[in-house]
Design an enzyme around this catalytic site. Structure first.
Site, short mmCIF file in Angstrom:
data_model
loop_
_atom_site.label_atom_id
_atom_site.label_comp_id
_atom_site.label_asym_id
_atom_site.label_seq_id
_atom_site.Cartn_x
_atom_site.Cartn_y
_atom_site.Cartn_z
CE LYS A 1 34.60 44.39 28.40
NZ LYS A 1 33.78 43.74 27.37
CD GLN B 1 32.52 45.67 24.41
OE1 GLN B 1 33.42 44.94 24.81
NE2 GLN B 1 31.52 46.04 25.19
CG ASP C 1 33.11 38.10 25.32
OD1 ASP C 1 32.98 38.61 26.45
OD2 ASP C 1 33.13 38.76 24.26
N1 L34 Z 1 31.79 40.90 23.52
N2 L34 Z 1 30.43 42.59 24.32
C1 L34 Z 1 31.23 41.55 24.56
N3 L34 Z 1 31.51 41.11 25.82
C2 L34 Z 1 30.95 41.74 26.89
O1 L34 Z 1 31.17 41.27 28.12
C3 L34 Z 1 30.16 42.87 26.67
N4 L34 Z 1 29.60 43.62 27.70
C4 L34 Z 1 28.25 44.15 27.52
C5 L34 Z 1 28.26 44.95 26.21
N5 L34 Z 1 28.98 44.26 25.14
C6 L34 Z 1 29.87 43.26 25.35
C7 L34 Z 1 30.26 44.32 28.64
O2 L34 Z 1 31.45 44.23 28.82
C8 L34 Z 1 28.09 45.02 28.75
N6 L34 Z 1 29.40 45.11 29.33
C9 L34 Z 1 29.70 45.89 30.47
C10 L34 Z 1 30.93 45.85 31.11
C11 L34 Z 1 31.20 46.65 32.22
C12 L34 Z 1 30.27 47.49 32.70
C13 L34 Z 1 29.03 47.54 32.10
C14 L34 Z 1 28.75 46.75 30.99
C15 L34 Z 1 30.61 48.34 33.88
O3 L34 Z 1 31.65 48.24 34.43
N7 L34 Z 1 29.69 49.26 34.29
C16 L34 Z 1 29.92 50.18 35.36
C17 L34 Z 1 29.46 51.55 34.96
C18 L34 Z 1 30.21 52.09 33.78
C19 L34 Z 1 29.61 53.39 33.26
O4 L34 Z 1 29.76 54.40 33.93
O5 L34 Z 1 28.99 53.33 32.19
C20 L34 Z 1 29.16 49.73 36.60
O6 L34 Z 1 29.57 50.10 37.69
O7 L34 Z 1 28.14 49.05 36.46
#
Ligand code: L34
Length: 284
Positions: free
Chosen positions: A52, A96, A119
């Protein structure tokens, strides 16, 4: 056009569009400001918050990451949020999740002023979504909004379609149901008490899988030509698996999101979009 929806590329395109918008906002007098608060050192949270931070800086936002020790008191965290609520350089506040057990998440979420809740988790924002208030300032949760943007950018029609969502969480299932409903889909939400899950998914034109159980949605549960959106991010033996069994579901689907590289990157792009929206609302 490819069957596999490239969330990574779509998210990048959106971020580049936002970057141009931010250039204009800077000329007007102030870049958008995002503050991410992280408590403790959950490894997955570490990954997400640094992604982020990187995304925000890359598009010219002011971004700061505040890391607090696991043992911070609830009162200290609420005081920190209060300071951010009153800081005119901060447009977006994100705490988060998950938080340590001694801190009540609901209390923390409700302490963020709704007009900085990028959020979209505050009850004012979910309330405005659930009651269909489209003209009021309203932030929509990043993952659900990211799913809608994916469908839009892929030219997938929502109006009149059967959409089945598997999972009823406050963060994904419920809000995405309302966003789809607002766009005139016929929406079904399935959960652990659903009698015949396969029957529900099988008649869907759009399936959204958001349960957090690795590969539970299999190809035989998907109607020929349906669109499959996989929100699951499950770490199994060091590998990332979605809630959908990709190889079998891909055979039936007309379009499908991969994990990783599908919905995940869109979540982050939508955080950027919401923060730009907040900056425009707050002015210079
Ligand atoms: N307050 N907490 C708050 N806001 C959020 O919006 C989140 N979340 C979830 C967990 N806690 C939070 C996220 O940001 C989950 N989450 C999130 C964001 C991005 C990705 C996955 C979960 C993401 O970009 N995933 C990548 C893989 C990353 C890796 O290698 O682990 C993908 O390509 O799916």
């Amino acid at each position: 056009m490819s069957k596999i929806i490239d969330g990574k590329q779509i998210a990048k395109n959106i971020r580049m569009e936002l970057k141009e918008e931010i250039t204009d906002l800077k000329e007007e007098g102030r870049a958008p400001g995002l503050t991410v608060v992280m408590v403790g050192n959950n490894p997955a949270s570490e990954t997400y918050v640094s992604m982020k931070e990187k995304a925000a800086l890359e598009i010219g936002m002011n971004s700061s990451l505040i890391k607090k020790e696991e043992d911070i008191s609830e009162k200290e965290l609420l005081d920190l949020i209060d300071d951010l609520n009153n800081d005119p350089d901060v447009d977006g506040i994100l705490v988060q999740l998950p938080l340590p057990d001694h801190i009540e998440e609901k209390k923390v979420i409700e302490s963020i002023v709704p007009d900085k809740d990028v959020d979209g988790f505050h009850p004012i924002n979910t309330g405005r979504l659930f009651s269909g208030q489209e003209d009021a300032l309203r932030y929509e949760a990043c993952t659900p909004l990211g799913i809608i943007r994916l469908l839009e950018r892929e030219g997938i029609e929502i109006d009149g379609k059967n959409a089945t969502i598997v999972g009823r969480s406050n963060i994904v299932g419920k809000p995405v149901a309302h966003l789809l409903l607002e766009r005139h889909a016929t929406v079904t939400i399935c959960h652990s008490h659903t009698k015949d899950l396969k029957a529900e998914t099988k008649r869907a034109d759009i399936v959204v899988a958001a349960v957090g159980r690795p590969e539970m949605i299999t190809g035989d549960m998907i109607k020929e030509g349906a669109v499959v959106i996989d929100v699951g991010i499950n770490r199994v033996d060091g590998k990332l698996l979605g809630d959908v069994e990709f190889d079998t579901a891909k055979e039936a689907a007309s379009k499908i999101t991969p994990v990783p590289g599908g919905v995940g990157p869109m979540t982050i792009a939508m955080l950027m979009e919401n923060t730009v929206k907040s900056r425009k609302y707050h002015g210079v």
